[in-house]
Design a protein around this motif. Structure first.
Motif, short mmCIF file in Angstrom:
data_model
loop_
_atom_site.label_atom_id
_atom_site.label_comp_id
_atom_site.label_asym_id
_atom_site.label_seq_id
_atom_site.Cartn_x
_atom_site.Cartn_y
_atom_site.Cartn_z
N MET A 9 9.90 -4.38 9.84
CA MET A 9 10.09 -3.29 8.92
C MET A 9 8.71 -2.72 8.60
SD MET A 9 11.46 -3.29 4.97
CE MET A 9 12.76 -4.43 5.23
N SER A 10 8.61 -1.40 8.49
CA SER A 10 7.31 -0.82 8.13
C SER A 10 7.49 0.21 7.02
CB SER A 10 6.63 -0.19 9.34
OG SER A 10 7.27 1.01 9.68
N PHE A 11 6.44 0.40 6.29
CA PHE A 11 6.41 1.34 5.18
C PHE A 11 5.02 1.94 5.13
CE2 PHE A 11 5.54 2.14 0.64
CZ PHE A 11 6.52 3.07 0.40
N ILE A 12 4.94 3.24 5.29
CA ILE A 12 3.67 3.96 5.32
C ILE A 12 2.69 3.29 6.28
CG2 ILE A 12 1.87 5.07 3.92
CD1 ILE A 12 3.58 4.59 1.48
N GLY A 13 3.16 2.96 7.44
CA GLY A 13 2.30 2.38 8.46
C GLY A 13 2.01 0.89 8.28
N LEU A 14 2.53 0.27 7.23
CA LEU A 14 2.29 -1.16 7.02
C LEU A 14 3.48 -1.95 7.54
CD1 LEU A 14 0.97 -1.16 3.34
CD2 LEU A 14 -0.38 -1.48 5.41
N ASN A 15 3.20 -3.00 8.22
CA ASN A 15 4.24 -3.91 8.68
C ASN A 15 4.53 -4.88 7.54
OD1 ASN A 15 5.90 -5.73 9.91
ND2 ASN A 15 4.60 -6.04 11.69
N LEU A 16 5.68 -4.72 6.90
CA LEU A 16 5.98 -5.52 5.71
C LEU A 16 6.32 -6.97 6.02
CD1 LEU A 16 7.87 -3.01 3.43
CD2 LEU A 16 5.46 -3.62 3.45
N THR A 17 6.42 -7.31 7.29
CA THR A 17 6.61 -8.72 7.62
C THR A 17 5.26 -9.43 7.63
OG1 THR A 17 6.55 -8.23 9.98
CG2 THR A 17 8.73 -8.33 8.92
N ASN A 18 4.17 -8.67 7.54
CA ASN A 18 2.84 -9.27 7.43
C ASN A 18 2.62 -9.72 6.00
OD1 ASN A 18 2.24 -8.76 10.09
ND2 ASN A 18 1.18 -6.86 9.67
N ASN A 19 1.86 -10.77 5.84
CA ASN A 19 1.55 -11.27 4.51
C ASN A 19 0.43 -10.44 3.89
OD1 ASN A 19 0.90 -12.69 2.24
ND2 ASN A 19 0.47 -14.60 3.28
N LEU A 20 0.77 -9.67 2.87
CA LEU A 20 -0.20 -8.82 2.18
C LEU A 20 -0.58 -9.37 0.81
CD1 LEU A 20 1.51 -5.40 3.01
CD2 LEU A 20 -0.38 -6.49 4.22
N SER A 21 -0.06 -10.55 0.46
CA SER A 21 -0.20 -11.07 -0.90
C SER A 21 -1.64 -11.26 -1.33
CB SER A 21 0.57 -12.37 -1.05
OG SER A 21 0.02 -13.38 -0.21
N LEU A 22 -2.52 -11.67 -0.44
CA LEU A 22 -3.91 -11.89 -0.83
C LEU A 22 -4.59 -10.58 -1.25
CD1 LEU A 22 -5.00 -14.58 1.77
CD2 LEU A 22 -4.58 -14.90 -0.68
N TYR A 23 -4.13 -9.46 -0.71
CA TYR A 23 -4.67 -8.17 -1.12
C TYR A 23 -4.31 -7.84 -2.56
CZ TYR A 23 -5.61 -7.42 3.83
OH TYR A 23 -6.05 -7.53 5.12
N ALA A 24 -3.25 -8.45 -3.05
CA ALA A 24 -2.82 -8.18 -4.43
C ALA A 24 -3.82 -8.70 -5.45
CB ALA A 24 -1.45 -8.81 -4.68
N VAL A 25 -4.62 -9.70 -5.08
CA VAL A 25 -5.58 -10.26 -6.03
C VAL A 25 -6.68 -9.24 -6.37
CG1 VAL A 25 -7.24 -12.12 -6.47
CG2 VAL A 25 -5.02 -12.63 -5.39
N PRO A 26 -7.35 -8.60 -5.39
CA PRO A 26 -8.32 -7.58 -5.78
C PRO A 26 -7.67 -6.36 -6.43
CG PRO A 26 -8.27 -7.80 -3.38
CD PRO A 26 -7.42 -8.89 -3.95
N VAL A 27 -6.44 -6.05 -6.04
CA VAL A 27 -5.74 -4.94 -6.71
C VAL A 27 -5.49 -5.30 -8.18
CG1 VAL A 27 -3.59 -3.61 -6.78
CG2 VAL A 27 -4.71 -4.04 -4.59
N ALA A 28 -5.14 -6.55 -8.44
CA ALA A 28 -4.94 -7.00 -9.82
C ALA A 28 -6.24 -6.93 -10.60
CB ALA A 28 -4.37 -8.42 -9.83
N TRP A 29 -7.37 -7.23 -9.94
CA TRP A 29 -8.66 -7.13 -10.62
C TRP A 29 -8.95 -5.69 -11.02
CZ3 TRP A 29 -13.28 -4.65 -10.40
CH2 TRP A 29 -14.31 -5.18 -11.16
N VAL A 30 -8.70 -4.76 -10.11
CA VAL A 30 -8.91 -3.34 -10.43
C VAL A 30 -7.99 -2.91 -11.58
CG1 VAL A 30 -8.65 -0.98 -9.53
CG2 VAL A 30 -9.77 -2.73 -8.14
N ALA A 31 -6.75 -3.35 -11.53
CA ALA A 31 -5.80 -3.03 -12.61
C ALA A 31 -6.26 -3.64 -13.93
CB ALA A 31 -4.40 -3.52 -12.24
N ALA A 32 -6.91 -4.78 -13.87
CA ALA A 32 -7.42 -5.42 -15.09
C ALA A 32 -8.60 -4.64 -15.68
CB ALA A 32 -7.83 -6.86 -14.81
N MET A 33 -9.42 -4.04 -14.82
CA MET A 33 -10.58 -3.27 -15.29
C MET A 33 -10.20 -1.90 -15.84
SD MET A 33 -13.54 -4.63 -15.36
CE MET A 33 -14.53 -3.17 -15.62
#
Length: 158
Positions: free
Chosen positions: A1-25
């Motif tokens: 399955m893909s969404f905006i060019g991303l393969n959602l079967t790939n593990n993207l969870s580690l990217y959520a950590v820096p995104v969470a940091w930006v959201a925290a700032m």
């Protein structure tokens, strides 16, 4: 399955950590913008050489009660986000260590980010008992996401 060019079967969870940091700032930068936009004439602008000292100058800046409340709540939202970030990051790492499925890791990480952003928006704009309670609901929903990763990882590693 893909969404905006991303393969959602790939593990993207580690990217959520820096995104969470930006959201925290983000709330801190919002607080600075409120301070600089609403401060009384003749009072000092935000001085990045002493960020913690500036927080004490909010009363001197004679912000309107609404602006002062938003400033204080934005700073509190930032502090809360940084207090939760290590727990979320550890949960993501535990889920990856336990080899949880990418869909579980991605969905849970995305939900955490959604609830943190919702929490921050509600917190900054909180002026009623209803919004205060809704803020608590969004906070607890975010906590439930990272707790569920720990529980799922623990169950898988049994």
């Amino acid at each position: 399955m893909s969404f905006i060019g991303l393969n959602l079967t790939n593990n993207l969870s580690l990217y959520a950590v820096p995104v969470a940091w930006v959201a925290a700032m983000a709330p801190h930068f919002y607080a600075i913008s409120v301070y600089n936009a609403e401060r009384a004439p003749g009072t000092a602008e935000w001085d990045n050489r002493d960020p913690r000292g500036n927080i004490g100058k909010v009363k001197e800046a004679k912000l309107s009660p609404n602006a002062q409340g938003k400033f204080i709540r934005a700073e509190a939202a930032q502090e809360n986000a940084f207090q939760n970030l290590p727990l979320f990051a550890a949960a993501v790492l535990a889920g990856n260590f336990a080899r949880l499925s990418p869909s579980v890791l991605n969905t849970t990480s995305a939900l955490y980010l959604f609830f943190r952003v919702a929490y921050t928006i509600v917190y900054i704009n909180n002026t009623s008992p209803f919004l205060a309670n809704f803020r608590s609901v969004t906070f607890l929903a975010g906590v439930a996401t990272w707790m569920s990763l720990f529980i799922r990882a623990g169950n898988k590693l049994l």
